[in-house]
Scaffold this active site. Structure first.
Site: not given
Length: 223
Positions: A67, A78
């Site tokens: 998605s 991250d």
């Protein structure tokens, strides 16, 4: 019809990869809350969160739960976690500007890459098939190579964090002492230095390439 679309939208939030993403966020919050009082626990939580970064991609492909939201959540997690660790290291070491420069390069490179990918109509910022740079293609096209570079960077930062000492705040001195230990940590540190260096070169290449794509998009639009 609207009710059905709403339910489908809510189900995306409950995709297995996205749930893993939420767990990563929680682990990072917990880790950074303890970073000054319990360094080993922070290192464990931070690294385990990083390992989960690979798991969410695996489950996304396995269960066909890829998605856009998941990709953005993954990338933001991250970048924010790495940015926070680099900001911490900039406080522990001198020159602290070294880590702030790495932080700026990391964010700029990935943000430009993400934005230029969307301008080009790509579904992923990792799609660099039309890029002419062989190193960037190798990085995104060969997962073990990308994994090595990413792991090397994070492990290097974690080692530097664990070895941070008020008595010796100079980055060069601490790095030299780690290497001179002639231990397993020394070997890992040297290996991560190589992966770290390659990753920074790739970041620079990616930043320049993505910037060129944005400029090309502007040029085409103005003609």
């Amino acid at each position: 019809m609207a009710q059905s679309s709403k339910k489908e939208g809510l189900s995306v939030y409950l995709y297995i990869p996205n749930i893993i993403g939420y767990i990563r966020v929680i682990m990072n919050f917990g880790g950074f809350a303890l970073c000054y009082t319990n360094k080993p626990l922070f290192a464990f939580l931070y690294f385990f969160s990083f390992v989960c970064d690979g798991l969410d991609g695996y489950f996304a492909r396995k269960f066909n739960q890829v998605s856009t939201f998941g990709a953005v959540l993954d990338m933001v997690t991250d970048r924010v976690s790495t940015a926070c660790l680099l900001a911490l290291l900039s406080q522990f070491y001198r020159p602290g500007m070294t880590f702030l420069a790495l932080l700026a390069l990391d964010i700029t490179s990935h943000w430009l890459q993400m934005y230029s990918s969307f301008l080009s109509g790509k579904t992923s910022h990792k799609d660099v098939r039309d890029n002419s740079n062989w190193l960037l293609k190798a990085y995104y096209g060969y997962r073990p190579f990308m994994a090595f570079c990413c792991v090397a960077c994070e492990v290097l930062y974690i080692i530097l964090f664990l070895y941070a000492d008020e008595k010796s705040p100079k980055l060069f001195d601490v790095s030299r002492n780690i290497i001179m230990e002639a231990s397993l940590v020394s070997l890992v540190f040297v290996l991560t230095l190589f992966g770290f260096a390659v990753k920074q070169v790739i970041n620079v290449i990616q930043m320049k390439s993505a910037a060129d794509s944005c400029v090309l998009y502007d040029t085409k639009r103005s003609n």
